[in-house]
Design a protein around this motif. Structure first.
Motif, PDB file in Angstrom:
ATOM      1  N   LEU A   1      50.708  83.133   7.226  1.00  8.62           N
ATOM      2  CA  LEU A   1      51.058  82.970   8.641  1.00  8.62           C
ATOM      3  C   LEU A   1      52.381  82.232   8.840  1.00  8.62           C
ATOM      4  O   LEU A   1      53.249  82.695   9.597  1.00  8.62           O
ATOM      5  N   PHE A   2      52.564  81.098   8.186  1.00 11.81           N
ATOM      6  CA  PHE A   2      53.752  80.287   8.466  1.00 11.81           C
ATOM      7  C   PHE A   2      55.055  80.956   8.004  1.00 11.81           C
ATOM      8  O   PHE A   2      56.066  80.872   8.711  1.00 11.81           O
ATOM      9  N   PRO A   3      55.093  81.608   6.847  1.00  9.71           N
ATOM     10  CA  PRO A   3      56.323  82.346   6.531  1.00  9.71           C
ATOM     11  C   PRO A   3      56.659  83.409   7.570  1.00  9.71           C
ATOM     12  O   PRO A   3      57.840  83.631   7.874  1.00  9.71           O
ATOM     13  N   LEU A   4      55.639  84.047   8.127  1.00 12.81           N
ATOM     14  CA  LEU A   4      55.878  85.014   9.194  1.00 12.81           C
ATOM     15  C   LEU A   4      56.481  84.339  10.409  1.00 12.81           C
ATOM     16  O   LEU A   4      57.432  84.852  11.022  1.00 12.81           O
ATOM     17  N   ILE A   5      55.962  83.179  10.772  1.00 15.73           N
ATOM     18  CA  ILE A   5      56.487  82.432  11.929  1.00 15.73           C
ATOM     19  C   ILE A   5      57.943  82.048  11.703  1.00 15.73           C
ATOM     20  O   ILE A   5      58.783  82.189  12.599  1.00 15.73           O
TER      21      ILE A   5
ATOM     22  N   ILE B   1      53.608  90.471   8.366  1.00 12.48           N
ATOM     23  CA  ILE B   1      53.054  90.940   9.634  1.00 12.48           C
ATOM     24  C   ILE B   1      51.927  91.942   9.380  1.00 12.48           C
ATOM     25  O   ILE B   1      51.053  92.161  10.241  1.00 12.48           O
ATOM     26  N   LEU B   2      51.938  92.518   8.196  1.00 13.65           N
ATOM     27  CA  LEU B   2      50.832  93.378   7.783  1.00 13.65           C
ATOM     28  C   LEU B   2      49.733  92.574   7.093  1.00 13.65           C
ATOM     29  O   LEU B   2      48.543  92.852   7.251  1.00 13.65           O
ATOM     30  N   ALA B   3      50.139  91.554   6.328  1.00 12.70           N
ATOM     31  CA  ALA B   3      49.167  90.784   5.545  1.00 12.70           C
ATOM     32  C   ALA B   3      48.312  89.869   6.424  1.00 12.70           C
ATOM     33  O   ALA B   3      47.104  89.725   6.179  1.00 12.70           O
ATOM     34  N   VAL B   4      48.907  89.225   7.432  1.00 10.69           N
ATOM     35  CA  VAL B   4      48.175  88.252   8.246  1.00 10.69           C
ATOM     36  C   VAL B   4      46.955  88.876   8.929  1.00 10.69           C
ATOM     37  O   VAL B   4      45.844  88.324   8.829  1.00 10.69           O
ATOM     38  N   PRO B   5      47.083  90.014   9.634  1.00  9.42           N
ATOM     39  CA  PRO B   5      45.885  90.609  10.247  1.00  9.42           C
ATOM     40  C   PRO B   5      44.841  91.031   9.202  1.00  9.42           C
ATOM     41  O   PRO B   5      43.634  90.907   9.449  1.00  9.42           O
TER      42      PRO B   5
ATOM     43  N   HIS C   1      50.228  72.675   5.787  1.00 13.05           N
ATOM     44  CA  HIS C   1      50.359  74.135   5.686  1.00 13.05           C
ATOM     45  C   HIS C   1      51.720  74.599   6.208  1.00 13.05           C
ATOM     46  O   HIS C   1      52.325  75.523   5.649  1.00 13.05           O
ATOM     47  N   ALA C   2      52.200  73.959   7.266  1.00 10.63           N
ATOM     48  CA  ALA C   2      53.512  74.319   7.806  1.00 10.63           C
ATOM     49  C   ALA C   2      54.606  74.016   6.791  1.00 10.63           C
ATOM     50  O   ALA C   2      55.536  74.814   6.598  1.00 10.63           O
ATOM     51  N   ALA C   3      54.513  72.873   6.125  1.00  9.41           N
ATOM     52  CA  ALA C   3      55.508  72.512   5.113  1.00  9.41           C
ATOM     53  C   ALA C   3      55.431  73.460   3.920  1.00  9.41           C
ATOM     54  O   ALA C   3      56.461  73.895   3.393  1.00  9.41           O
ATOM     55  N   ARG C   4      54.218  73.794   3.494  1.00 10.96           N
ATOM     56  CA  ARG C   4      54.054  74.716   2.367  1.00 10.96           C
ATOM     57  C   ARG C   4      54.594  76.105   2.728  1.00 10.96           C
ATOM     58  O   ARG C   4      55.188  76.796   1.896  1.00 10.96           O
ATOM     59  N   GLY C   5      54.396  76.504   3.982  1.00 13.00           N
ATOM     60  CA  GLY C   5      54.919  77.795   4.423  1.00 13.00           C
ATOM     61  C   GLY C   5      56.432  77.833   4.400  1.00 13.00           C
ATOM     62  O   GLY C   5      57.034  78.859   4.056  1.00 13.00           O
ATOM     63  N   PHE C   6      57.070  76.698   4.752  1.00 15.06           N
ATOM     64  CA  PHE C   6      58.531  76.639   4.718  1.00 15.06           C
ATOM     65  C   PHE C   6      59.042  76.741   3.287  1.00 15.06           C
ATOM     66  O   PHE C   6      60.023  77.449   3.006  1.00 15.06           O
ATOM     67  N   VAL C   7      58.374  76.051   2.362  1.00 12.11           N
ATOM     68  CA  VAL C   7      58.752  76.143   0.953  1.00 12.11           C
ATOM     69  C   VAL C   7      58.570  77.571   0.452  1.00 12.11           C
ATOM     70  O   VAL C   7      59.400  78.093  -0.306  1.00 12.11           O
ATOM     71  N   MET C   8      57.502  78.215   0.900  1.00 10.49           N
ATOM     72  CA  MET C   8      57.251  79.602   0.490  1.00 10.49           C
ATOM     73  C   MET C   8      58.342  80.536   1.002  1.00 10.49           C
ATOM     74  O   MET C   8      58.776  81.449   0.291  1.00 10.49           O
ATOM     75  N   VAL C   9      58.825  80.318   2.223  1.00  7.33           N
ATOM     76  CA  VAL C   9      59.907  81.136   2.768  1.00  7.33           C
ATOM     77  C   VAL C   9      61.172  80.955   1.938  1.00  7.33           C
ATOM     78  O   VAL C   9      61.860  81.931   1.596  1.00  7.33           O
ATOM     79  N   LEU C  10      61.502  79.705   1.608  1.00  6.63           N
ATOM     80  CA  LEU C  10      62.686  79.448   0.791  1.00  6.63           C
ATOM     81  C   LEU C  10      62.562  80.142  -0.565  1.00  6.63           C
ATOM     82  O   LEU C  10      63.516  80.765  -1.049  1.00  6.63           O
ATOM     83  N   GLY C  11      61.388  80.025  -1.187  1.00  6.91           N
ATOM     84  CA  GLY C  11      61.178  80.654  -2.490  1.00  6.91           C
ATOM     85  C   GLY C  11      61.254  82.167  -2.421  1.00  6.91           C
ATOM     86  O   GLY C  11      61.847  82.803  -3.297  1.00  6.91           O
ATOM     87  N   SER C  12      60.667  82.744  -1.382  1.00  6.18           N
ATOM     88  CA  SER C  12      60.691  84.201  -1.227  1.00  6.18           C
ATOM     89  C   SER C  12      62.110  84.692  -0.980  1.00  6.18           C
ATOM     90  O   SER C  12      62.531  85.712  -1.534  1.00  6.18           O
ATOM     91  N   TYR C  13      62.844  83.966  -0.141  1.00 11.90           N
ATOM     92  CA  TYR C  13      64.235  84.339   0.133  1.00 11.90           C
ATOM     93  C   TYR C  13      65.046  84.345  -1.165  1.00 11.90           C
ATOM     94  O   TYR C  13      65.770  85.308  -1.463  1.00 11.90           O
ATOM     95  N   ALA C  14      64.914  83.271  -1.937  1.00 10.61           N
ATOM     96  CA  ALA C  14      65.662  83.178  -3.191  1.00 10.61           C
ATOM     97  C   ALA C  14      65.230  84.270  -4.166  1.00 10.61           C
ATOM     98  O   ALA C  14      66.070  84.878  -4.846  1.00 10.61           O
TER      99      ALA C  14
END
Length: 294
Positions: free
Chosen positions: A192-196, A51-55, A78-91
């Protein structure tokens, strides 16, 4: 190829310096994340960081590239890549909360090995027996670090292996984005997509941001964005065979920061496994570069 690009590729010094600085920025990002895991859940860290990085990224793109740069014709990718990024960040954040910073960094080094293995089913690429052997050796290095079944085994290490797998998927999926896509456009949607995706979870389990933690989240937004940008730029300045091995300097910085901040000293097996993974990764890069030149 422009004269400047040709000169840069004939003089790899700037590319090496660029990737080393980018890697250092990402290690700082990881160190801040590790500190924050004691206070926030993984998706909360993703939320506050992005939320800080996107702006910041959007403002930079608009100021330097113009608003049309944010537009994309590959929103679904991009939406699919963002979902993979969220999974990776969570792990990654789950594992980082328990593991020493250097050990987590060593396991992430397995990503190039996963990339080689996944390129066969996902990209229909041919991988010869030498690279398959390097993949097997690299996975042996992962087992040396994880040591399943031993007393030193930590289940948290499996989260970091999962991070390496997600990162490999993320890197491979970049091939599904058109070559005309601007690198800044890709960076914007990576944030953006990981934030969403993280927002609904954070809204259900709301945890306010402590003001004294704001500099750390801001630091993650700055160092993470700069690090990714510098590493990507380094691969444009020089061939991958020259640049990629310096990605492994992350282990040096992670070991130093882990010792200075948390007094962490990973055991010798961690460095043995890391050396095996690094040797395998470097061989894969050199082999792929040689095959591309034929």
């Amino acid at each position: 190829m422009t004269v400047e690009t040709a000169d840069a590729r004939n003089s790899p010094g700037p590319a090496i310096a660029t990737i080393c600085l980018g890697v250092l920025c990402l290690v700082f990002n990881d160190a801040m994340a590790k500190w924050l895991t004691a206070h926030y859940g993984p998706l909360h860290i993703v939320f506050w960081r992005n939320i800080l990085a996107v702006p910041m990224i959007a403002a930079f793109i608009i100021a330097t590239q113009g608003l049309p740069t944010i537009r994309t014709r590959h929103l679904a990718v991009h939406a699919a890549r963002g979902f993979v990024m969220v999974l990776g960040s969570y792990a990654f954040f789950r594992g980082l909360a328990t593991l020493p910073l250097a050990e987590a960094t060593s396991l992430v080094f397995a990503a190039p090995i996963f990339i080689t293995a996944l390129s066969v089913p996902l990209l229909r690429e041919h991988v010869g027996w030498r690279r398959w052997l390097a993949v097997c050796v690299g996975f042996a290095g992962v087992l040396v670090i994880v040591r399943p079944g031993a007393e030193a085994f930590q289940p948290a290490s499996l989260f970091i292996v999962g991070t390496a797998f997600c990162y490999a998927l993320f890197m491979i999926s970049a091939r599904w984005v058109g070559r005309e896509e601007n690198v800044w456009t890709m960076m914007f949607y990576v944030a953006l997509f990981p934030l969403i995706y993280a927002t609904p979870v954070v809204a259900m389990e709301w945890q306010p941001l402590a003001l004294d933690h704001l500099p750390l989240f801001l630091g993650m937004a700055v160092f993470g964005s700069i690090g990714i940008t510098l590493i990507g730029h380094a691969f444009r300045l020089a061939p991958a065979a020259i640049v990629a091995p310096f990605d492994y300097t992350a282990l040096l910085w992670a070991s130093l920061l882990g010792w200075l901040v948390w007094g962490e000293l990973p055991d010798g097996w961690t460095y043995v496994g890391a050396a095996i993974i690094i040797a395998s990764g470097v061989y894969i890069v050199l082999r792929e570069t040689r095959m591309a030149c034929k």
